[in-house]
Design an enzyme around this catalytic site. Structure first.
Site, PDB file in Angstrom:
ATOM      1  N   ASP A  67       0.808  -1.220   0.000  1.00 55.78           N
ATOM      2  CA  ASP A  67       0.000   0.000   0.000  1.00 55.78           C
ATOM      3  C   ASP A  67       0.841   1.270   0.000  1.00 55.78           C
ATOM      4  O   ASP A  67       2.050   1.233   0.204  1.00 55.78           O
ATOM      5  CB  ASP A  67      -0.982  -0.013   1.191  1.00 55.78           C
ATOM      6  CG  ASP A  67      -0.345  -0.543   2.484  1.00 55.78           C
ATOM      7  OD1 ASP A  67       0.889  -0.581   2.570  1.00 55.78           O
ATOM      8  OD2 ASP A  67      -1.102  -0.908   3.403  1.00 55.78           O
ATOM      9  N   ASN A 136      -7.484  -3.761  14.717  1.00 55.78           N
ATOM     10  CA  ASN A 136      -8.890  -4.047  14.385  1.00 55.78           C
ATOM     11  C   ASN A 136      -9.019  -5.175  13.353  1.00 55.78           C
ATOM     12  O   ASN A 136     -10.086  -5.401  12.800  1.00 55.78           O
ATOM     13  CB  ASN A 136      -9.574  -2.779  13.850  1.00 55.78           C
ATOM     14  CG  ASN A 136      -8.941  -2.264  12.570  1.00 55.78           C
ATOM     15  OD1 ASN A 136      -7.999  -2.860  12.046  1.00 55.78           O
ATOM     16  ND2 ASN A 136      -9.447  -1.155  12.058  1.00 55.78           N
ATOM     17  N   HIS A 138      -7.326  -5.357  10.422  1.00 56.40           N
ATOM     18  CA  HIS A 138      -7.103  -5.015   9.010  1.00 56.40           C
ATOM     19  C   HIS A 138      -5.819  -5.627   8.474  1.00 56.40           C
ATOM     20  O   HIS A 138      -4.883  -5.902   9.230  1.00 56.40           O
ATOM     21  CB  HIS A 138      -7.147  -3.491   8.783  1.00 56.40           C
ATOM     22  CG  HIS A 138      -5.967  -2.716   9.281  1.00 56.40           C
ATOM     23  ND1 HIS A 138      -6.100  -1.521   9.962  1.00 56.40           N
ATOM     24  CD2 HIS A 138      -4.626  -2.919   9.195  1.00 56.40           C
ATOM     25  CE1 HIS A 138      -4.899  -1.045  10.258  1.00 56.40           C
ATOM     26  NE2 HIS A 138      -3.984  -1.874   9.805  1.00 56.40           N
ATOM     27  N   GLU A 143      -9.733  -2.266   5.772  1.00 53.85           N
ATOM     28  CA  GLU A 143     -10.292  -2.110   7.115  1.00 53.85           C
ATOM     29  C   GLU A 143     -11.512  -3.022   7.268  1.00 53.85           C
ATOM     30  O   GLU A 143     -12.031  -3.536   6.274  1.00 53.85           O
ATOM     31  CB  GLU A 143     -10.710  -0.641   7.319  1.00 53.85           C
ATOM     32  CG  GLU A 143      -9.583   0.372   7.233  1.00 53.85           C
ATOM     33  CD  GLU A 143      -8.619   0.342   8.431  1.00 53.85           C
ATOM     34  OE1 GLU A 143      -8.854  -0.429   9.386  1.00 53.85           O
ATOM     35  OE2 GLU A 143      -7.627   1.092   8.383  1.00 53.85           O
TER      36      GLU A 143
HETATM   37  C1  F6R Z   1       1.357  -1.645   6.160  1.00 51.23           C
HETATM   38  C2  F6R Z   1       0.086  -2.318   6.318  1.00 51.23           C
HETATM   39  C3  F6R Z   1      -0.698  -2.274   7.591  1.00 51.23           C
HETATM   40  C4  F6R Z   1       0.123  -2.707   8.802  1.00 51.23           C
HETATM   41  C5  F6R Z   1      -0.726  -2.751  10.065  1.00 51.23           C
HETATM   42  C6  F6R Z   1       0.109  -3.027  11.302  1.00 51.23           C
HETATM   43  O1  F6R Z   1       1.882  -1.791   4.854  1.00 51.23           O
HETATM   44  O2  F6R Z   1      -0.338  -2.880   5.372  1.00 51.23           O
HETATM   45  O3  F6R Z   1      -1.809  -3.102   7.463  1.00 51.23           O
HETATM   46  O4  F6R Z   1       0.669  -3.972   8.567  1.00 51.23           O
HETATM   47  O5  F6R Z   1      -1.391  -1.523  10.236  1.00 51.23           O
HETATM   48  O6  F6R Z   1       0.960  -1.949  11.534  1.00 51.23           O
HETATM   49  P1  F6R Z   1       2.121  -2.040  12.610  1.00 51.23           P
HETATM   50  O7  F6R Z   1       3.073  -3.088  12.119  1.00 51.23           O
HETATM   51  O8  F6R Z   1       2.766  -0.684  12.596  1.00 51.23           O
HETATM   52  O9  F6R Z   1       1.490  -2.423  13.902  1.00 51.23           O
END
Ligand code: F6R
Length: 255
Positions: A67, A136, A138, A143
């Site tokens: 992303d 959550n 995702h 989401e």
């Molecule tokens: C990032 C991504 C997000 C993260 C998720 C966890 O490319 O796709 O879904 O993997 O938000 O983030 P952290 O690792 O910072 O807890």
């Protein structure tokens, strides 16, 4: 699914790197899916060490990131381009022509998203996709409520996500409103998945993803449908799991 519980973040990251290195040695031109965020930093650090000390070779690898924010140039220190450059790309011998991160500055985002999907297929599909998980549930920017069949597309960031991100920007106006993200369906097309989670803050999400019902309200629960999904967690993130899990991915016994 193969759930691997490790003592702590360091052990989890090193074990995940061993798996990536194993796949890379078996297929030097592998297609590797990458994630940003704090979770995979330990994995990236260990891959950098493996390249330096063990000659792990990334020269033929192709990468695809999950992303990117819309409207942030690659030079912006909050862009995922910048994050990947600083935390991995500049340290390993990847060929820059083989790196793919969604283009947040695309003039026509829909056209770009279609191209990204085609490009993944042209490169032979993603062999191994690294994933983090949101508190959550995702995955990428999918989401809760995202279609479990979704493809790469533009998504509006939730108010909570924008508020969480606000601290990284000078003004509220600068906080991105949209992101380009691989869809849940795109992620599921990867031949193998490697989901990483650490800390107690992820325990509920890990429980829901691994042992909860399959639901769009926890997009990560889709990994239950994948034939080869590895879930690497530290003890804290695993604290709500009730099943019996392994500490080795080499057993190759998928549940
Ligand atoms: C990032 C991504 C997000 C993260 C998720 C966890 O490319 O796709 O879904 O993997 O938000 O983030 P952290 O690792 O910072 O807890």
């Amino acid at each position: 699914m193969l759930v691997i519980v490790k003592e702590n973040y360091d052990a989890m990251s090193k074990e995940a790197a061993r798996l990536v290195a194993d796949r890379l040695r078996k297929k030097p031109n592998m297609v590797l899916g990458l994630a940003t965020g704090s979770t995979p930093l330990g994995l990236y650090k260990e891959l950098i060490r493996m390249q330096r000390d063990e000659g792990l070779d990334f020269s033929k690898v192709t990468t695809f990131n999950l992303d990117e924010y819309v409207g942030l140039p690659p030079s912006h220190d909050q862009s995922y381009h910048y994050f990947m450059h600083e935390n991995l790309f500049k340290e390993i011998n990847l060929d820059v022509r083989h790196i793919h991160v969604p283009q947040g500055m695309s003039k026509d985002v829909d056209v770009f998203c279609e191209w990204y999907e085609k490009r993944i297929v042209e490169c032979g599909g993603i062999d191994l996709q690294v994933l983090g998980i949101g508190g959550n549930g995702h995955i990428a920017f999918n989401e809760p409520g995202s279609s479990l069949g979704s493809r790469t597309r533009i998504k509006t960031l939730t108010g909570t996500t924008r508020m969480d991100n606000a601290r990284f920007f000078k003004t509220g106006e600068e906080v991105p409103r949209y992101a380009i993200t691989m869809g849940v369906g795109t992620i599921m097309d990867a031949k193998e998945l490697l989901l990483l989670a650490n800390k107690t803050g992820k325990a509920d999400a890990v429980k829901a993803a691994v042992e909860g019902p399959l639901t769009a309200m926890c997009p990560a629960s889709i990994i239950q449908m994948h034939a080869k999904a590895f879930v690497f967690v530290d003890r804290d993130a695993a604290s709500k799991l009730t099943g019996n899990y392994n500490d080795s991915w080499e057993s190759k016994i998928f549940q």
